[in-house]
Design a protein around this motif. Structure first.
Motif, short mmCIF file in Angstrom:
data_model
loop_
_atom_site.label_atom_id
_atom_site.label_comp_id
_atom_site.label_asym_id
_atom_site.label_seq_id
_atom_site.Cartn_x
_atom_site.Cartn_y
_atom_site.Cartn_z
N GLY A 163 -20.57 45.30 14.01
CA GLY A 163 -21.19 44.54 15.08
C GLY A 163 -20.98 43.05 14.93
N SER A 164 -21.09 42.53 13.69
CA SER A 164 -20.89 41.10 13.48
C SER A 164 -19.43 40.76 13.17
N ALA A 165 -18.65 41.76 12.78
CA ALA A 165 -17.24 41.55 12.46
C ALA A 165 -16.38 42.34 13.44
N PRO A 166 -15.15 41.89 13.71
CA PRO A 166 -14.24 42.68 14.54
C PRO A 166 -14.05 44.08 13.99
N THR A 167 -13.83 45.03 14.87
CA THR A 167 -13.74 46.43 14.44
C THR A 167 -12.66 46.64 13.39
N TRP A 168 -11.49 46.03 13.59
CA TRP A 168 -10.38 46.23 12.66
C TRP A 168 -10.71 45.68 11.27
N LEU A 169 -11.45 44.55 11.26
CA LEU A 169 -11.83 43.95 9.98
C LEU A 169 -12.88 44.81 9.26
N TYR A 170 -13.80 45.34 10.04
CA TYR A 170 -14.83 46.20 9.46
C TYR A 170 -14.22 47.48 8.89
N VAL A 171 -13.25 48.06 9.60
CA VAL A 171 -12.60 49.29 9.12
C VAL A 171 -11.85 49.02 7.81
N LEU A 172 -11.15 47.87 7.75
CA LEU A 172 -10.44 47.53 6.52
C LEU A 172 -11.41 47.34 5.35
N SER A 173 -12.57 46.75 5.64
CA SER A 173 -13.54 46.53 4.58
C SER A 173 -14.08 47.85 4.04
#
Length: 258
Positions: free
Chosen positions: A196-206
Motif C-alpha cells: 500500500g505504501s510502496a509500489p507493487t513491484w517493489l513490495y513483491v521484490l522485498s
C-alpha cells in the motif's frame, strides 16, 4: 574431535592477526559509533517508522534493522580477506597443512561472527543511557542468536564467492556489490516497505528478499514478542541462508587445490 580441534586452530589463526594489530580491530569497532552518530540526530523526536512498537520510540524500530545492516556490511565483504591470502600465497600454504578443510571455513566464519556480535553489543550498550531505546533481554538474546545465524550464512557465501573468483578477483567485488545493495535496500532496513505504501513491484521484490524476513523477525524479537509468524519466517530464512552458505563454502574449500 579432530574437526573441533581443527576449527579452534583455524579460528585462532584468523583472530591472531586481528589481536596482534589492534589498530585494525579498533577501526572495525568504530563502525557502531559512526552509525549511531549519523542516525541519532535524525531519529530524535520522530515517530516510529514501522508503527507503534510499545514504547513509541523510533529506536525500537530502527536498531534491529541497523543490526542486520551491520551483519550484511560486515560479513558480505569477508571474502576479500581470503582473496588477499590467495594473492599472497598464504592460502595455498594453509591448504597443504593437515587441517580439515571444513574446519578452515568454519574458523573463518566464526571470526567474522565474533566481530559482528561485538559490534552489535557495543551498539546496544551505547543506546541504553542517551536514548529511550528499551532493551528486553530475552528478546535481545534471541535476536542476537538469529543475527549470528544470518551472519554465518552471509559470511560463508562471501568466502564461497571468493573461492570461485580466485582467478578473476574483480568478479568477487562486482557480484558482491550487485548483491549487497539490493539485499539491503529491499529489506526495509532504512525505510519501511509495506503493501500500500510502496509500489507493487517493489513490495513483491522485498517479499522475495530473505533479508526482509530476518529484519522483521529482529524487530519483533527486540520488541519482546516471540509467538508471531514473522519470527518463524525470519528463522527459516536465516537457517536457509546459513545451510546454503556453509554447504557451498565447505564444498568450495574441499575442491580448492593448493
Amino acid at each position: 574431535m579432530k574437526v573441533l580441534n581443527d576449527t579452534r586452530t583455524a579460528f585462532a589463526r584468523e583472530m591472531g592477526p586481528e589481536l596482534r594489530r589492534p589498530a585494525g580491530l579498533l577501526f572495525t569497532m568504530l563502525l557502531p559509533f559512526l552509525l549511531l552518530s549519523l542516525f541519532a540526530p535524525l531519529l530524535s523526536g520522530m515517530s516510529p517508522a514501522g508503527g507503534d512498537t510499545g514504547t513509541g520510540s523510533p529506536w525500537q524500530w530502527f536498531v534491529p534493522g541497523m543490526l542486520v545492516l551491520l551483519a550484511l556490511s560486515a560479513t558480505a565483504g569477508a571474502g576479500a580477506s581470503l582473496l588477499n591470502e590467495m594473492s599472497s600465497g598464504a592460502f595455498e600454504r594453509m591448504l597443504v597443512t593437515p587441517l580439515n578443510r571444513a574446519a578452515m571455513l568454519v574458523g573463518r566464519v566464526l571470526k567474522e561472527v565474533v566481530i559482528l556480535l561485538t559490534q552489535a553489543l557495543l551498539i546496544l550498550a551505547l543506546l541504553l543511557l542517551p536514548t529511550d531505546f528499551r532493551l528486553r533481554p530475552l528478546g535481545a538474546l534471541t535476536g542476537l542468536a538469529l543475527l549470528t545465524l544470518f551472519g554465518t550464512g552471509i559470511g560463508a557465501l562471501s568466502f564461497t564467492l571468493a573461492l570461485h573468483s580466485r582467478k578473476q578477483q574483480t568478479l568477487f567485488y562486482g557480484v558482491q556489490q550487485m548483491t549487497f545493495f539490493p539485499l539491503l535496500l529491499l529489506s526495509g532496513v532504512l525505510l519501511p516497505i509495506s503493501q500500500g505504501s510502496a509500489p507493487t513491484w517493489l513490495y513483491v521484490l522485498s517479499r522475495i528478499n530473505p533479508a526482509t524476513y530476518v529484519v522483521e523477525a529482529e524487530r519483533t524479537l527486540f520488541d519482546g514478542r516471540f509467538a508471531e509468524m514473522s519470527v518463524l519466517y525470519g528463522v527459516l530464512a536465516a537457517t536457509a541462508i546459513a545451510v546454503l552458505g556453509v554447504a557451498a563454502g565447505i564444498r568450495g574449500m574441499r575442491n580448492a587445490s593448493a
